[in-house]
Design an enzyme around this catalytic site. Structure first.
Site, PDB file in Angstrom:
ATOM      1  N   TYR A  72       0.863  -1.187   0.000  1.00 20.44           N
ATOM      2  CA  TYR A  72       0.000   0.000   0.000  1.00 20.44           C
ATOM      3  C   TYR A  72       0.889   1.224   0.000  1.00 20.44           C
ATOM      4  O   TYR A  72       1.834   1.316   0.806  1.00 20.44           O
ATOM      5  CB  TYR A  72      -0.903   0.001   1.225  1.00 20.44           C
ATOM      6  CG  TYR A  72      -1.840   1.188   1.357  1.00 20.44           C
ATOM      7  CD1 TYR A  72      -1.609   2.167   2.318  1.00 20.44           C
ATOM      8  CD2 TYR A  72      -2.947   1.329   0.540  1.00 20.44           C
ATOM      9  CE1 TYR A  72      -2.464   3.249   2.457  1.00 20.44           C
ATOM     10  CE2 TYR A  72      -3.812   2.410   0.669  1.00 20.44           C
ATOM     11  CZ  TYR A  72      -3.564   3.371   1.637  1.00 20.44           C
ATOM     12  OH  TYR A  72      -4.410   4.446   1.766  1.00 20.44           O
ATOM     13  N   ASP A 123       9.451   2.873  -0.792  1.00 22.64           N
ATOM     14  CA  ASP A 123       8.435   3.502   0.052  1.00 22.64           C
ATOM     15  C   ASP A 123       8.778   3.206   1.519  1.00 22.64           C
ATOM     16  O   ASP A 123       8.431   2.153   2.047  1.00 22.64           O
ATOM     17  CB  ASP A 123       7.044   2.970  -0.310  1.00 22.64           C
ATOM     18  CG  ASP A 123       5.976   3.606   0.554  1.00 22.64           C
ATOM     19  OD1 ASP A 123       4.774   3.366   0.302  1.00 22.64           O
ATOM     20  OD2 ASP A 123       6.324   4.325   1.515  1.00 22.64           O
ATOM     21  N   LYS A 165       4.922   9.307   8.468  1.00 20.22           N
ATOM     22  CA  LYS A 165       4.720   8.705   9.794  1.00 20.22           C
ATOM     23  C   LYS A 165       5.748   9.187  10.825  1.00 20.22           C
ATOM     24  O   LYS A 165       5.654  10.308  11.318  1.00 20.22           O
ATOM     25  CB  LYS A 165       4.687   7.179   9.660  1.00 20.22           C
ATOM     26  CG  LYS A 165       3.475   6.684   8.829  1.00 20.22           C
ATOM     27  CD  LYS A 165       3.428   5.179   8.751  1.00 20.22           C
ATOM     28  CE  LYS A 165       2.407   4.707   7.749  1.00 20.22           C
ATOM     29  NZ  LYS A 165       1.027   4.658   8.258  1.00 20.22           N
TER      30      LYS A 165
END
Ligand code: KE4
Length: 427
Positions: free
Chosen positions: A144, A239, A267
């Site tokens: 994702y 990523d 994050k």
């Protein structure tokens, strides 16, 4: 568990917010029951709206690596906010933050700040297309990278949780420009490069997948991807929104000895505030507006309050012993969970890299989405409910990673393992 306060809030929420949540995975759909509304958090602890306390292994889906409400981060936010919450103009703190990120990651020669991992991944791939002049991107089933149209193809996380790996609303023509392979299947990627010569702009991957549950790379897989991209003139996009500054000061790229062309971050780097980034090779990054023809922008990009939180977080993470502590906590949790899982009537596979890990209810190993998808999500739901009742808050999906923080001390570990011993016997 009768949390009447959360139930009442959720009733009201559902009247005004689709599903009652502002991000689907929070809805507890795949584990049943209803979400716990959180009133406050501190260290490894969440406090529900009804006052109940939980040991938190969601950590806001990764950002809270220091633990909740860390004094240094809170103070930085308060001080920055008092000077104004957003200017829409350059600030010294953005320069300091960019210098901090680029000094930590050698592959990051330049960086652009934005506000979410979705933006970082979407922008990095637009940049890869603009730099290469090619249209196709390769991603892996179960990974994702946010909810940009072209990345909602066989996506993980909430999309996999809800069983809609391909989203409605994404034009077929858009989805067609995204090719997919199975994680850890290097021959599958080689086949795509052979089938689409000179047309693939980039390969993007989570280096350690968190969004189908924690799935580590097989030895040589990531290095093989990097070599394939170099051989075929495609960009290797790592990523690290989830792994960056979590798996080490130099993230997964340091752990596995990689030099990606572009990296996305989010994050942890924002310390719980909406701050993300993408960066890499100078020659690629200089294609970005206003230097070059690839447009990318954001009202709150590099926001002064967010960069204050990010700098305070990185300052604490740079302290000696940080990642050794996280590894020691992870090893203790993994060993204890493995021992506790012996009480479970179902097959259990525990997979961990550093401070991200998953309890899969399936025979292992889990190396790709097809293998993750075989997990018994009903068994996971029973485990999740039992752990929640026993005061341990796990991500409400089999296809997410658990995260521990620097605030999870020996007492937190012991309480967690006590709960797990009971919960496994209930599955
Ligand atoms: P955001 O747009 O949610 O900030 O980041 C997207 C993203 C990109 N890359 C990776 C590796 C990610 O894990 C994410 C977001 N992760 C999910 C949970 N696995 C966010 C939680 C949610 O969607 O509510």
């Amino acid at each position: 568990m009768s949390d009447t306060v959360s139930k009442a809030l959720h009733e009201r929420a559902r009247a005004k917010i689709p599903g009652g949540v502002n991000s689907p995975v929070r809805a507890f759909r795949s584990v049943g029951g209803e979400p716990v509304y959180i009133a406050r958090a501190e260290g490894p602890w969440l406090q529900g709206a009804d006052g109940a306390r939980y040991l938190d292994y969601v950590g806001s889906w990764g950002p809270m690596l220091l633990g909740h409400a860390h004094p240094a981060v809170v103070e930085a936010i308060v001080q920055a906010a008092a000077l104004g919450t957003s200017y829409g103009a350059p600030t010294e703190r953005e320069v300091l933050f960019a210098e901090r990120l680029t000094s930590a990651l050698p592959s990051l020669e330049m960086v652009r700040l934005c506000s979410s991992g979705t933006e970082a991944c979407m922008s990095a791939l637009r940049l890869a297309r603009g730099f290469t002049g090619r249209d196709l991107v390769v991603k892996f089933s179960g990974c994702y990278h946010g909810h940009a149209d072209f990345l909602l193809v066989k996506a993980g996380s909430g999309a996999a949780t809800l069983g809609v790996p391909d989203s409605a609303g994404v034009p077929q023509a858009t989805a067609a420009a995204t090719l997919t392979a199975d994680f850890n299947d290097l021959p599958g990627v080689e086949a795509l490069f052979r089938a689409y010569p000179d047309r693939i702009a980039a390969v993007i991957t989570e280096p350690v997948v968190g969004n189908m549950g924690c799935v580590p790379p097989l030895p040589g897989f990531l290095q093989g991807l990097q070599a394939l991209c170099q051989a075929h003139g495609a960009l290797f996009v790592l990523d690290e929104v989830m792994t960056g500054f979590r798996l080490g000061w130099t993230g997964a790229q340091g752990l596995y000895g990689l030099r990606p062309d572009l990296t996305t971050l989010g994050k942890v780097v924002g310390g719980g505030m909406p701050l993300a980034a993408f960066g890499g090779r100078r020659d690629v990054m200089q294609k970005l507006a206003p230097e070059g023809p690839v447009y990318q922008a954001g009202t709150l990009s590099g926001n002064p309050v967010c960069t204050a939180a990010g700098l305070a977080t990185l300052e604490k993470l740079s302290e000696p012993g940080t990642y050794e502590r996280l590894e020691a906590t992870g090893a203790a949790l993994e060993a204890g969970l493995r021992e506790a899982s012996g009480r479970c009537a179902q097959p259990v596979t525990i997979q961990r890299v550093g401070s991200m890990w998953t309890v899969f209810f399936t025979d292992g190993p889990v190396r790709s989405w097809p293998e993750a998808a075989r997990a018994d999500t009903r068994a996971f739901a029973r485990f999740h409910a039992a752990m929640l009742r026993l005061g341990v808050y796990l991500p409400p999906s089999q296809f997410e990673a658990c995260f521990h923080s620097l605030a999870h001390d020996g007492n937190a570990v012991e309480r967690t393992l006590d709960a797990a011993r009971a919960a496994f016997s209930e599955v």
